[in-house]
Design a protein around this motif. Structure first.
Motif, short mmCIF file in Angstrom:
data_model
loop_
_atom_site.label_atom_id
_atom_site.label_comp_id
_atom_site.label_asym_id
_atom_site.label_seq_id
_atom_site.Cartn_x
_atom_site.Cartn_y
_atom_site.Cartn_z
N SER A 16 111.56 90.99 71.75
CA SER A 16 112.88 91.34 72.25
C SER A 16 113.64 90.11 72.72
O SER A 16 113.09 89.24 73.40
N ASP A 92 108.87 97.96 73.57
CA ASP A 92 110.04 98.65 74.11
C ASP A 92 110.11 100.10 73.64
O ASP A 92 109.71 100.44 72.53
N ILE A 128 117.07 94.23 70.46
CA ILE A 128 115.68 94.28 70.05
C ILE A 128 115.62 93.96 68.56
O ILE A 128 116.32 94.58 67.76
N GLY A 182 108.31 92.58 75.60
CA GLY A 182 109.36 93.57 75.74
C GLY A 182 110.59 93.01 76.42
O GLY A 182 110.71 91.81 76.69
N PRO A 188 106.98 98.69 80.56
CA PRO A 188 106.81 99.63 79.44
C PRO A 188 106.19 100.94 79.89
O PRO A 188 105.55 101.02 80.94
#
Length: 377
Positions: A16, A92, A128, A182, A188
């Motif tokens: 990400s 994510d 992302i 992430g 998460p």
């Protein structure tokens, strides 16, 4: 051997807000040429099923043509339902927003934040990046349920624009890699469930079946031994970002075909195929007497009976992949599931996708930073 109309790369390895470390084969738009196949796809029902251990939550997945495995989750109060890829190659969670303007969102379920009394809005922008596409949007927070598992005030992404997900059979992605890959500052969902005491052991496991739409599962908090044969072989992670391990070699007919000096491998439920450096994949196809057909390699369907297994040696244990697994029938010809495109990673890196994980039940152990593998039933 199952028969498929096409080949698809799923969500796959991501990072990400940074550049992509591994280039995947092609976009979903390119690979899902047979769009009419999506019309017959049925939604799965997700339940917590295990009676052996109340701390093991077993969640049903639906197998879409051996290309992608999706499960249902709900977000919000009252709950809004989505089909997502449970992806070990990213960290994510995101679903489409009702405000999404991309064509991909018009064919998927979208989250209406105004209809959820528990929604918390941050408006923090997110980007992302996946192998087959990108997602742009903003961050929100709400109650997320995976069957009977409930994550309160869970941060998740809401897409405003999506690229590369046109025709995808899933609405969004639920990442299961380490938090470091992430969105910065976001816990998460797996970590949130662990912190909130949803399960005693921070492990999850996958059983991916072949050919049949039903029967695949992801389980959280423990392992159901009915899904594999023998004992689990535990492999330490070589790094704790993706689920990455060291591999000794890849051989065919007793000869080393690739990874001759050792290499790295990622176990990735968001990828359908096996990817490696292009020059090594080309050499493997020569050993199979495969001929290039566009961007793919084809063999005579009769050759499947005589081709040798491809053997992955990991921590001194051989993990054979039979030709019935690495050759798939597509229309009137047979294709290899090996694809190039990981040259940008260093050292030599392979992505072992669902075609490998259908053969081997896989356990992902966060407490001990290791992966367990055993032959699937």
């Amino acid at each position: 051997m199952c028969s498929y109309a096409d080949v698809m790369t799923g969500a796959g390895t991501t990072i990400s807000d940074q550049s992509l470390p591994l280039r995947k084969m092609k976009t979903l738009r390119e690979t899902l040429r047979e769009k009419n196949l999506l019309n017959n796809f049925l939604e799965e029902q997700a339940h917590r099923l295990s009676k052996r251990d109340s701390k093991i939550a077993t969640h049903l997945l639906r197998n879409y043509l051996d290309m992608a495995y999706m499960g249902n989750i709900t977000i919000g109060t009252p709950p809004q339902e989505f089909q997502v890829i449970f992806d070990t190659g990213s960290a994510d969670l995101w679903v489409p927003s009702i405000s999404c303007v991309s064509p991909a969102c018009y064919t998927h379920k979208t989250f209406n934040l105004h209809n959820s009394s528990s929604f918390g809005q941050t408006r923090q922008p997110i980007n992302i990046f996946y192998g087959p596409g990108t997602v742009q949007g903003f961050l929100g927070s709400d109650t997320v349920r995976i069957g009977n598992l409930v994550s309160l005030k869970q941060s998740f992404g809401l897409s405003l624009e999506e690229y590369g997900f046109d025709g995808a059979p899933f609405d969004g992605v639920l990442g299961l890699a380490y938090p470091s890959v992430g969105i910065k500052g976001v816990i998460p969902i797996f970590d949130n469930l662990w912190l909130q005491g949803a399960f005693s052991e921070p492990v999850f496991a996958f059983y991916l079946n072949k050919c049949k739409p039903e029967g695949s599962v992801v389980m959280f908090g423990g392992v159901d031994h009915r899904y594999y044969k023998g004992e689990l072989n535990w492999i330490p992670l070589s790094q704790t970002r993706y689920w990455q391990i060291s591999m000794n070699r890849i051989s065919m007919n007793g000869n080393v075909a690739a990874c001759s000096h050792g290499c790295q491998a990622l176990l990735d439920t968001g990828t359908s195929m096996i990817h490696g450096p292009t020059r090594l994949i080309t050499n493997m196809h020569k050993l199979m007497n495969a001929k290039q057909k566009g961007s793919e390699y084809a063999v005579s369907c009769d050759a499947v009976q005589t081709l040798p297994p491809v053997i992955f040696n990991i921590s001194g244990i051989d993990y054979p992949l039979p030709p019935q697994a690495y050759i798939i029938k597509a229309q009137n010809f047979c294709l290899s599931i090996f694809h190039g495109g990981t040259e940008t990673s260093s050292p030599e890196t392979w992505i072992l996708g669902n075609v490998f994980m259908r053969q081997y039940f896989s356990v992902f152990d966060r407490r001990n930073d290791r992966i367990g593998l055993a032959p699937a039933v």
